[in-house]
Scaffold this motif. Sequence first.
Motif, PDB file in Angstrom:
ATOM      1  N   MET A  26       0.844  -1.194   0.000  1.00  0.00           N
ATOM      2  CA  MET A  26       0.000   0.000   0.000  1.00  0.00           C
ATOM      3  C   MET A  26       0.883   1.250   0.000  1.00  0.00           C
ATOM      4  N   ILE A  27       0.528   2.218  -0.839  1.00  0.00           N
ATOM      5  CA  ILE A  27       1.317   3.440  -0.979  1.00  0.00           C
ATOM      6  C   ILE A  27       0.860   4.467   0.057  1.00  0.00           C
ATOM      7  N   PRO A  28       1.767   4.994   0.883  1.00  0.00           N
ATOM      8  CA  PRO A  28       1.358   6.009   1.849  1.00  0.00           C
ATOM      9  C   PRO A  28       1.108   7.353   1.181  1.00  0.00           C
ATOM     10  N   VAL A  29       0.029   8.005   1.606  1.00  0.00           N
ATOM     11  CA  VAL A  29      -0.286   9.362   1.163  1.00  0.00           C
ATOM     12  C   VAL A  29      -0.097  10.283   2.360  1.00  0.00           C
ATOM     13  N   ILE A  30       0.892  11.171   2.281  1.00  0.00           N
ATOM     14  CA  ILE A  30       1.219  12.101   3.360  1.00  0.00           C
ATOM     15  C   ILE A  30       0.762  13.491   2.945  1.00  0.00           C
ATOM     16  N   VAL A  31       0.019  14.174   3.808  1.00  0.00           N
ATOM     17  CA  VAL A  31      -0.516  15.487   3.482  1.00  0.00           C
ATOM     18  C   VAL A  31       0.140  16.544   4.366  1.00  0.00           C
ATOM     19  N   ARG A  90      -9.773   9.991   3.372  1.00  0.00           N
ATOM     20  CA  ARG A  90     -10.374   8.758   3.856  1.00  0.00           C
ATOM     21  C   ARG A  90     -11.479   8.230   2.935  1.00  0.00           C
ATOM     22  N   PHE A  91     -12.197   9.147   2.269  1.00  0.00           N
ATOM     23  CA  PHE A  91     -13.324   8.705   1.465  1.00  0.00           C
ATOM     24  C   PHE A  91     -12.991   8.596  -0.017  1.00  0.00           C
ATOM     25  N   GLY A  92     -11.738   8.828  -0.406  1.00  0.00           N
ATOM     26  CA  GLY A  92     -11.335   8.611  -1.786  1.00  0.00           C
ATOM     27  C   GLY A  92     -11.438   7.138  -2.144  1.00  0.00           C
ATOM     28  N   LYS A  93     -11.560   6.868  -3.423  1.00  0.00           N
ATOM     29  CA  LYS A  93     -11.793   5.496  -3.879  1.00  0.00           C
ATOM     30  C   LYS A  93     -10.548   4.847  -4.475  1.00  0.00           C
ATOM     31  N   ALA A  94      -9.397   5.484  -4.370  1.00  0.00           N
ATOM     32  CA  ALA A  94      -8.185   4.916  -4.970  1.00  0.00           C
ATOM     33  C   ALA A  94      -7.788   3.631  -4.257  1.00  0.00           C
ATOM     34  N   ASP A  95      -7.465   2.617  -5.050  1.00  0.00           N
ATOM     35  CA  ASP A  95      -6.978   1.367  -4.483  1.00  0.00           C
ATOM     36  C   ASP A  95      -5.465   1.437  -4.302  1.00  0.00           C
ATOM     37  N   GLY A  96      -4.961   0.666  -3.368  1.00  0.00           N
ATOM     38  CA  GLY A  96      -3.526   0.548  -3.214  1.00  0.00           C
ATOM     39  C   GLY A  96      -2.858   1.674  -2.474  1.00  0.00           C
ATOM     40  N   VAL A  97      -3.629   2.553  -1.818  1.00  0.00           N
ATOM     41  CA  VAL A  97      -3.031   3.634  -1.041  1.00  0.00           C
ATOM     42  C   VAL A  97      -3.522   3.538   0.398  1.00  0.00           C
ATOM     43  N   ARG A  98      -2.742   4.095   1.294  1.00  0.00           N
ATOM     44  CA  ARG A  98      -3.117   4.110   2.702  1.00  0.00           C
ATOM     45  C   ARG A  98      -2.765   5.460   3.297  1.00  0.00           C
ATOM     46  N   PHE A  99      -3.363   5.752   4.422  1.00  0.00           N
ATOM     47  CA  PHE A  99      -3.109   6.981   5.166  1.00  0.00           C
ATOM     48  C   PHE A  99      -1.658   7.011   5.627  1.00  0.00           C
ATOM     49  N   GLY A 100      -0.938   8.086   5.287  1.00  0.00           N
ATOM     50  CA  GLY A 100       0.449   8.217   5.697  1.00  0.00           C
ATOM     51  C   GLY A 100       0.681   9.326   6.697  1.00  0.00           C
ATOM     52  N   GLY A 101      -0.391  10.009   7.107  1.00  0.00           N
ATOM     53  CA  GLY A 101      -0.268  11.067   8.099  1.00  0.00           C
ATOM     54  C   GLY A 101      -0.644  12.429   7.549  1.00  0.00           C
ATOM     55  N   ILE A 102      -1.224  13.272   8.408  1.00  0.00           N
ATOM     56  CA  ILE A 102      -1.469  14.674   8.097  1.00  0.00           C
ATOM     57  C   ILE A 102      -0.557  15.488   8.996  1.00  0.00           C
ATOM     58  N   ILE A 103       0.343  16.237   8.369  1.00  0.00           N
ATOM     59  CA  ILE A 103       1.332  17.029   9.096  1.00  0.00           C
ATOM     60  C   ILE A 103       0.950  18.500   8.971  1.00  0.00           C
ATOM     61  N   ASP A 104       0.656  19.125  10.085  1.00  0.00           N
ATOM     62  CA  ASP A 104       0.279  20.536  10.084  1.00  0.00           C
ATOM     63  C   ASP A 104       1.481  21.361  10.527  1.00  0.00           C
ATOM     64  N   VAL A 105       1.883  22.303   9.674  1.00  0.00           N
ATOM     65  CA  VAL A 105       3.037  23.160   9.955  1.00  0.00           C
ATOM     66  C   VAL A 105       2.521  24.494  10.487  1.00  0.00           C
ATOM     67  N   ILE A 106       3.056  24.933  11.614  1.00  0.00           N
ATOM     68  CA  ILE A 106       2.632  26.221  12.157  1.00  0.00           C
ATOM     69  C   ILE A 106       3.836  27.128  12.359  1.00  0.00           C
ATOM     70  N   ASP A 107       3.577  28.400  12.261  1.00  0.00           N
ATOM     71  CA  ASP A 107       4.587  29.445  12.426  1.00  0.00           C
ATOM     72  C   ASP A 107       4.603  29.838  13.900  1.00  0.00           C
ATOM     73  N   ALA A 108       5.674  29.494  14.604  1.00  0.00           N
ATOM     74  CA  ALA A 108       5.741  29.761  16.041  1.00  0.00           C
ATOM     75  C   ALA A 108       5.660  31.244  16.361  1.00  0.00           C
ATOM     76  N   VAL A 109       6.076  32.092  15.422  1.00  0.00           N
ATOM     77  CA  VAL A 109       6.071  33.538  15.654  1.00  0.00           C
ATOM     78  C   VAL A 109       4.663  34.114  15.518  1.00  0.00           C
ATOM     79  N   GLU A 110       3.927  33.658  14.482  1.00  0.00           N
ATOM     80  CA  GLU A 110       2.640  34.265  14.153  1.00  0.00           C
ATOM     81  C   GLU A 110       1.435  33.451  14.614  1.00  0.00           C
ATOM     82  N   HIS A 111       1.645  32.223  15.042  1.00  0.00           N
ATOM     83  CA  HIS A 111       0.529  31.319  15.327  1.00  0.00           C
ATOM     84  C   HIS A 111      -0.502  31.924  16.272  1.00  0.00           C
ATOM     85  N   GLU A 112      -0.053  32.540  17.341  1.00  0.00           N
ATOM     86  CA  GLU A 112      -0.987  33.064  18.346  1.00  0.00           C
ATOM     87  C   GLU A 112      -1.642  34.372  17.916  1.00  0.00           C
TER      88      GLU A 112
END
Length: 342
Positions: free
Chosen positions: A1-6, A99-121
């Motif tokens: 299974m191919i990982p899909v990382i977002v 999760r609801f896509g219909k592609a075969d042969g792929v799996r969840f590889g993680g959702i990585i959220d990048v935040i700006d430590a300076v501006e986040h707040e």
Amino acid sequence: MIPVIVLTGYLGAGKTSLLNCLLNRPGTRVGVIINDIGKVNVDTGLITGQIDAAESIAGGCVCCLSDSSPLDELLENLDAIIVEASGAADPLNVDRLLRFGKADGVRFGGIIDVIDAVEHEHTVDTSAMAPARFNATSMVVVNKLDRIAPEDRDTVLARISGRIREINPQVAIVPASHAAIDPELVFDIAMGEDPVDELPLAAASRPHHDHAHAAHANAVTVRCPEAADAGAVLDLLEHPPGAAYRIKGHVKLRTDRGTKRFLINMVGRQIHFAEATATSDPADDALVAVGMGLDETVVGAALATALEPARQDPSPRNLTRLERRLILSSNAGDETKDNEFA
């Protein structure tokens, strides 16, 4: 299974820099999907490193696609996939699409959220309630810590981390400067140096982008020479030891039909369980835990306990748990909460 990382994150947080960090690692060959909100996708021109394919989705947001079939078709023709979502993309919507896509042969590889430590707040976390976006993320990269005074970094990181964990107590949080993280947290690395005579332009460009050295992730490996108890392995995956962001490998499990081998991939708290690939070697069966700041003794003991040889047939309850995991993994769209069957 191919990982899909977002990769998600607000505009300017460092998603493209993080993507380049991942692509610039020698031996990494992935397909990349770039999504921007303008008619011309500027980010595509900022990508460097080794990629087998790059697909641009301009003029909209990947999380708002009403029909994911073109995306599904693309994913099915790639070897490994990283999706860089636009700054307007909400991880909750990206999670639903994935999760609801219909592609075969792929799996969840993680959702990585990048935040700006300076501006986040000032731009993201501005209300009494912590942002709901962190519900869907499996890893948060707190970026641009180098832009905060050294004496204030620990305080800022602790404050941001505390707010994130109000929404998602178990999410992995990785501090970073210049968006540099260890690629092993995200996907497997093929080798430590460029293949001979392969993609020399990528090798030549790499030194120009080596702005920061990422802290290395820790890895703990425990072999599985005999059939383990399915319940013990499921307990490990559903309640992983602290700081273990990924657990992967082939294992032998005792079932009601004798010993069977399975392939396991856990990312964050999302678990993918499948029957072992025919080409894998049973002699190499083992579990590997990867994470930042792992206590190798504690994590190794947890893996070893889970992989102890089974002394009796699995209980009906554990056989049901195993079957559910296999069904959920083959129908990823139905899997909303991995700990539901703990």
